[in-house]
Scaffold this motif. Structure first.
Motif, PDB file in Angstrom:
ATOM      1  N   ILE A   1       6.525  54.264  30.131  1.00 19.50           N
ATOM      2  CA  ILE A   1       6.973  55.547  29.580  1.00 19.50           C
ATOM      3  C   ILE A   1       6.911  56.633  30.658  1.00 19.50           C
ATOM      4  CG2 ILE A   1       6.416  57.367  27.914  1.00 19.50           C
ATOM      5  CD1 ILE A   1       5.513  55.116  26.002  1.00 19.50           C
ATOM      6  N   ALA A   2       5.861  56.604  31.473  1.00 23.98           N
ATOM      7  CA  ALA A   2       5.745  57.584  32.556  1.00 23.98           C
ATOM      8  C   ALA A   2       6.893  57.423  33.554  1.00 23.98           C
ATOM      9  CB  ALA A   2       4.400  57.418  33.259  1.00 23.98           C
ATOM     10  N   LYS A   3       7.261  56.180  33.815  1.00 25.30           N
ATOM     11  CA  LYS A   3       8.370  55.910  34.738  1.00 25.30           C
ATOM     12  C   LYS A   3       9.681  56.422  34.162  1.00 25.30           C
ATOM     13  CE  LYS A   3      10.608  52.137  37.280  1.00 25.30           C
ATOM     14  NZ  LYS A   3      10.586  50.664  37.569  1.00 25.30           N
ATOM     15  N   ILE A   4       9.883  56.196  32.866  1.00 27.54           N
ATOM     16  CA  ILE A   4      11.105  56.662  32.218  1.00 27.54           C
ATOM     17  C   ILE A   4      11.173  58.185  32.252  1.00 27.54           C
ATOM     18  CG2 ILE A   4      12.301  56.826  29.993  1.00 27.54           C
ATOM     19  CD1 ILE A   4      11.283  53.995  29.383  1.00 27.54           C
ATOM     20  N   ARG A   5      10.058  58.843  31.986  1.00 25.73           N
ATOM     21  CA  ARG A   5      10.032  60.308  32.013  1.00 25.73           C
ATOM     22  C   ARG A   5      10.333  60.833  33.416  1.00 25.73           C
ATOM     23  NH1 ARG A   5       4.667  61.337  28.235  1.00 25.73           N
ATOM     24  NH2 ARG A   5       5.757  61.234  26.217  1.00 25.73           N
ATOM     25  N   ALA A   6       9.818  60.161  34.427  1.00 21.81           N
ATOM     26  CA  ALA A   6      10.087  60.583  35.801  1.00 21.81           C
ATOM     27  C   ALA A   6      11.571  60.444  36.127  1.00 21.81           C
ATOM     28  CB  ALA A   6       9.246  59.750  36.766  1.00 21.81           C
ATOM     29  N   LEU A   7      12.175  59.365  35.627  1.00 22.96           N
ATOM     30  CA  LEU A   7      13.603  59.153  35.869  1.00 22.96           C
ATOM     31  C   LEU A   7      14.451  60.185  35.142  1.00 22.96           C
ATOM     32  CD1 LEU A   7      13.739  55.250  35.652  1.00 22.96           C
ATOM     33  CD2 LEU A   7      14.282  56.628  37.673  1.00 22.96           C
TER      34      LEU A   7
ATOM     35  N   VAL B   1      12.075  50.906  23.858  1.00 17.37           N
ATOM     36  CA  VAL B   1      11.452  52.227  23.854  1.00 17.37           C
ATOM     37  C   VAL B   1      12.446  53.219  23.273  1.00 17.37           C
ATOM     38  CG1 VAL B   1      10.478  54.071  25.259  1.00 17.37           C
ATOM     39  CG2 VAL B   1      10.044  51.690  25.860  1.00 17.37           C
ATOM     40  N   SER B   2      12.035  53.969  22.265  1.00 13.04           N
ATOM     41  CA  SER B   2      12.948  54.912  21.618  1.00 13.04           C
ATOM     42  C   SER B   2      12.866  56.290  22.261  1.00 13.04           C
ATOM     43  CB  SER B   2      12.599  55.047  20.129  1.00 13.04           C
ATOM     44  OG  SER B   2      11.368  55.714  19.970  1.00 13.04           O
ATOM     45  N   GLU B   3      13.864  57.112  21.998  1.00 10.49           N
ATOM     46  CA  GLU B   3      13.869  58.479  22.517  1.00 10.49           C
ATOM     47  C   GLU B   3      12.725  59.290  21.928  1.00 10.49           C
ATOM     48  OE1 GLU B   3      17.576  60.422  22.049  1.00 10.49           O
ATOM     49  OE2 GLU B   3      18.730  58.919  23.160  1.00 10.49           O
ATOM     50  N   THR B   4      12.339  58.942  20.681  1.00 12.69           N
ATOM     51  CA  THR B   4      11.250  59.668  20.029  1.00 12.69           C
ATOM     52  C   THR B   4       9.971  59.570  20.837  1.00 12.69           C
ATOM     53  OG1 THR B   4      12.188  59.259  17.833  1.00 12.69           O
ATOM     54  CG2 THR B   4       9.849  59.831  17.936  1.00 12.69           C
ATOM     55  N   VAL B   5       9.666  58.376  21.343  1.00  8.58           N
ATOM     56  CA  VAL B   5       8.445  58.178  22.122  1.00  8.58           C
ATOM     57  C   VAL B   5       8.495  58.985  23.411  1.00  8.58           C
ATOM     58  CG1 VAL B   5       7.109  56.500  23.440  1.00  8.58           C
ATOM     59  CG2 VAL B   5       7.913  55.927  21.162  1.00  8.58           C
ATOM     60  N   ILE B   6       9.646  59.016  24.053  1.00 10.61           N
ATOM     61  CA  ILE B   6       9.786  59.740  25.318  1.00 10.61           C
ATOM     62  C   ILE B   6       9.535  61.224  25.116  1.00 10.61           C
ATOM     63  CG2 ILE B   6      11.317  60.260  27.239  1.00 10.61           C
ATOM     64  CD1 ILE B   6      10.412  57.317  26.959  1.00 10.61           C
ATOM     65  N   ASP B   7       9.898  61.746  23.960  1.00 12.82           N
ATOM     66  CA  ASP B   7       9.757  63.177  23.689  1.00 12.82           C
ATOM     67  C   ASP B   7       8.346  63.560  23.235  1.00 12.82           C
ATOM     68  OD1 ASP B   7      12.389  63.569  24.320  1.00 12.82           O
ATOM     69  OD2 ASP B   7      13.098  63.413  22.252  1.00 12.82           O
TER      70      ASP B   7
END
Length: 229
Positions: free
Chosen positions: A8-14, A44-50
């Motif tokens: 999730i941290a990697k996705i947020r960084a991207l 991984v859903s968008e909800t988790v990223i937010d």
């Protein structure tokens, strides 16, 4: 940090690699494609990223009646909570849209400190000292804490009633389920009162706690988002 948290941290960084942040269109497009692939491949859903999360250490077990405070705190901050134990370390994690989890940890600390202080005062009193065994004294404290928790939770729900959003709470719970797929529901043990006087004393102690002043000075009230928002 777990493998999923690292993901999730990697996705947020991207997702932060945008043209507005100084990236070229090609770099931003490549990052977006990588995000889509990671979210698809790892479910991984968008909800988790937010969502954000915040944690605080605790001394009580998951079945303690004190977890009712955590549940109420999560509810009024439009968050969801999970109680984790790793060896001797016990932690409560709040998940939700910012600043909900951070506010939840603040309220958690205020209320549990109030309970600890209330118990110390109760143990100095005549009712507690009149109990003749360790067992009855423990039960008297349990009934006191039960009464105090009921009082504090009612006040908390009343104070934050305008901030509670069913939609945001549902999103937080869905995100928590995705973040902690192995978590299971555990109900706190039922409090069976034996000493009504102790319960009433707890209720009165909860009514005396001046947590509103601390909440207002801390800028908590009004930051969570109105119901239906």
């Amino acid at each position: 940090m777990t493998d999923r948290e690292k993901l999730i941290a990697k996705i947020r960084a991207l997702t932060a690699k945008t043209v507005a942040a100084g990236c070229t269109e090609a770099e931003a497009m490549a990052a977006a494609e990588k995000v889509a692939a990671l979210m698809r491949d790892h479910a991984v859903s968008e909800t988790v990223i937010d969502m954000e999360k915040a944690s605080i250490g605790v001394k009580f077990d998951v079945r303690s009646i004190k977890t009712r405070v955590c549940t109420a705190v999560a509810h009024v901050t439009n968050s969801a909570m999970v109680h984790l134990r790793e060896g001797r370390d016990k932690t409560v994690i709040y998940v939700g849209a910012a600043p909900g989890p951070q506010i939840a940890c603040y309220l958690h600390d205020v209320l549990h400190r109030a309970i600890e202080g209330g118990v110390k005062e109760f143990r100095k009193g005549a009712f507690y000292k009149a109990r003749r065994s360790d067992k009855t004294r423990r039960k008297a404290v349990e009934d006191f804490v039960d009464g105090m928790i009921r009082s504090l939770v009612c006040r908390l729900l009343l104070m934050f009633r305008a901030n509670i959003s069913t939609a945001r709470g549902d999103q937080a719970r869905a995100a928590l389920d995705e973040m902690f797929p192995k978590a299971r529901m555990v109900r706190p043990k039922e409090a069976k009162a034996r000493f009504a006087d102790a319960t009433y004393a707890g209720d009165r102690a909860g009514a005396r706690v001046n947590f509103r002043h601390g909440v207002e000075r801390g800028g908590v009230a009004g930051l969570i988002g109105k119901a239906g928002a």
